[in-house]
Design a protein around this motif. Structure first.
Motif, short mmCIF file in Angstrom:
data_model
loop_
_atom_site.label_atom_id
_atom_site.label_comp_id
_atom_site.label_asym_id
_atom_site.label_seq_id
_atom_site.Cartn_x
_atom_site.Cartn_y
_atom_site.Cartn_z
N THR A 1 0.88 -1.10 0.14
CA THR A 1 -0.01 -0.07 0.03
C THR A 1 0.91 1.32 0.03
O THR A 1 0.59 2.30 -0.69
N ILE A 2 1.80 1.43 0.78
CA ILE A 2 2.80 2.41 1.05
C ILE A 2 3.50 2.80 -0.23
O ILE A 2 3.45 3.90 -0.73
N THR A 3 4.01 1.72 -0.90
CA THR A 3 4.78 1.78 -1.93
C THR A 3 3.77 2.16 -3.27
O THR A 3 4.60 2.61 -4.32
N SER A 4 2.51 1.67 -3.23
CA SER A 4 1.67 2.24 -4.35
C SER A 4 1.61 3.93 -4.20
O SER A 4 1.23 4.26 -5.20
N LEU A 5 1.64 4.43 -2.90
CA LEU A 5 1.47 5.92 -2.82
C LEU A 5 2.53 6.53 -2.64
O LEU A 5 2.87 7.79 -3.02
N TYR A 6 3.88 5.98 -2.46
CA TYR A 6 5.09 6.71 -2.31
C TYR A 6 6.12 5.58 -2.27
O TYR A 6 6.38 4.71 -1.48
N SER A 7 7.12 5.58 -3.43
CA SER A 7 8.00 4.45 -3.50
C SER A 7 9.37 4.47 -3.03
O SER A 7 10.33 3.75 -3.17
N SER A 8 9.88 5.63 -2.24
CA SER A 8 11.15 5.82 -1.81
C SER A 8 11.40 5.43 -0.59
O SER A 8 10.95 5.66 0.64
N ASN A 9 12.45 4.22 -0.50
CA ASN A 9 13.23 3.71 0.66
C ASN A 9 12.04 3.28 1.75
O ASN A 9 12.25 3.64 3.00
N VAL A 10 11.14 2.44 1.28
CA VAL A 10 10.44 1.86 2.05
C VAL A 10 10.75 0.59 2.52
O VAL A 10 11.17 -0.39 1.84
N LYS A 11 10.74 0.26 3.99
CA LYS A 11 11.35 -1.01 4.70
C LYS A 11 10.34 -1.53 5.46
O LYS A 11 9.95 -0.89 6.36
N ILE B 1 4.03 14.23 5.19
CA ILE B 1 5.29 14.72 5.66
C ILE B 1 6.18 14.56 4.47
O ILE B 1 6.99 15.46 4.14
N GLU B 2 6.10 13.39 3.88
CA GLU B 2 7.03 12.78 2.93
C GLU B 2 6.78 13.60 1.54
O GLU B 2 7.58 13.76 0.55
N THR B 3 5.50 13.84 1.25
CA THR B 3 5.18 14.25 -0.16
C THR B 3 4.71 15.51 -0.06
O THR B 3 4.57 16.26 -1.32
N GLY B 4 4.29 16.08 0.88
CA GLY B 4 3.63 17.39 1.04
C GLY B 4 2.38 17.68 0.50
O GLY B 4 1.72 18.74 0.16
#
Length: 259
Positions: A97-107, A162-165
């Motif tokens: 879900t998170i990587t569908s919305l924001y793909s940078s350095n998710v662990k 916070i990550e995307t604004g």
């Protein structure tokens, strides 16, 4: 507020929205004790006032800003000794879900956190209830930071805003989450354990990398060491190779990452 119409067959097929509650896990537990409900029933709230994390930790959550929900499952196909496979499937559903919305350095950080750039964006609390050697019921609680603007906790945290604004639609994000959880739960149910474990390790924080850890000794003292994560054993303990080549297996709260 929530009108979720997720395309799922189990998780989220039935959604109960409550404007405010102490804890969606507690609310769902109370619901189960009072009547029979179908597997996949999901409780969602806009304002969780006393959210719980692992081992009694609190979960901070601004009202009307994040996803806070709990799902009722009946994974009778999972043996008690294999409980951590549920954690793997749920973690991957959140990760998707998170990587569908924001793909940078998710662990995925063992055992129950999702990080972006080393900052916590999601906590998972899974409560399993056993019957003999099998899991009878599970309540899967998820707190996913979507539009929260600031945090007061003593650990680094973040949100998608916070990550995307950008503010995100909570209904859409919740629907996406339920669909991804449903997909991963079906993989678990269909016995695709090796595939799930492989993807979990592919996206695991510090997997096969050297990092600094702190372990709690039997006398309560703490000791820091450099080690390499080798994986998670069959009992859900993290396996770490220390500098002297000794491999130790740690349960939750027995070791932590220092970063």
């Amino acid at each position: 507020m929530y009108k979720i119409s997720a395309n799922t067959s189990i998780i989220g097929k039935s959604v109960i929205y409550v404007p405010s509650c102490h804890s969606t896990n507690d609310y769902l537990n109370q619901l189960i004790s009072n009547k029979v409900i179908e597997e996949g029933t999901t409780v969602v709230t806009s304002d969780q006032t006393k959210g719980r994390g692992q081992r009694g930790n609190a979960w901070e959550c601004q009202a009307d800003s994040n996803i806070t929900l709990s799902c009722f499952l009946q994974p009778h196909f999972i043996e008690a000794k294999d409980q951590f496979t549920m954690n793997i499937a749920v973690s991957l559903g959140v990760y998707d879900t998170i990587t569908s919305l924001y793909s940078s350095n998710v662990k995925i950080k063992w055992p129950n956190d999702i990080l972006i750039d080393n900052k916590k964006i999601c906590g998972i609390l899974i409560e399993n209830y056993l019957s003999g050697r099998k899991i009878s019921n599970s309540i899967v609680g998820i707190g996913l930071n979507i539009n929260q603007t600031s945090f007061n906790g003593n650990f680094p945290a973040t949100s998608l805003f916070i990550e995307t604004g950008k503010k995100m639609n909570l209904n859409y994000a919740s629907q996406l989450l339920l669909e991804n959880l449903d997909k991963r739960y079906h993989q678990l149910k269909n016995g695709e354990i090796d595939r799930l474990k492989r993807e979990y390790y592919d996206n695991m924080f510090w997997f096969q990398e050297e990092g600094l850890f702190e372990e709690v000794n039997p006398d309560g003292t703490r000791e820091r060491f450099n080690g390499v994560i080798l994986g998670v054993n069959d009992y859900g303990c993290i396996s770490i190779a220390k500098e002297n080549k000794e491999v130790k297996h740690y349960a939750f709260k027995e070791v932590k990452h220092i970063y």
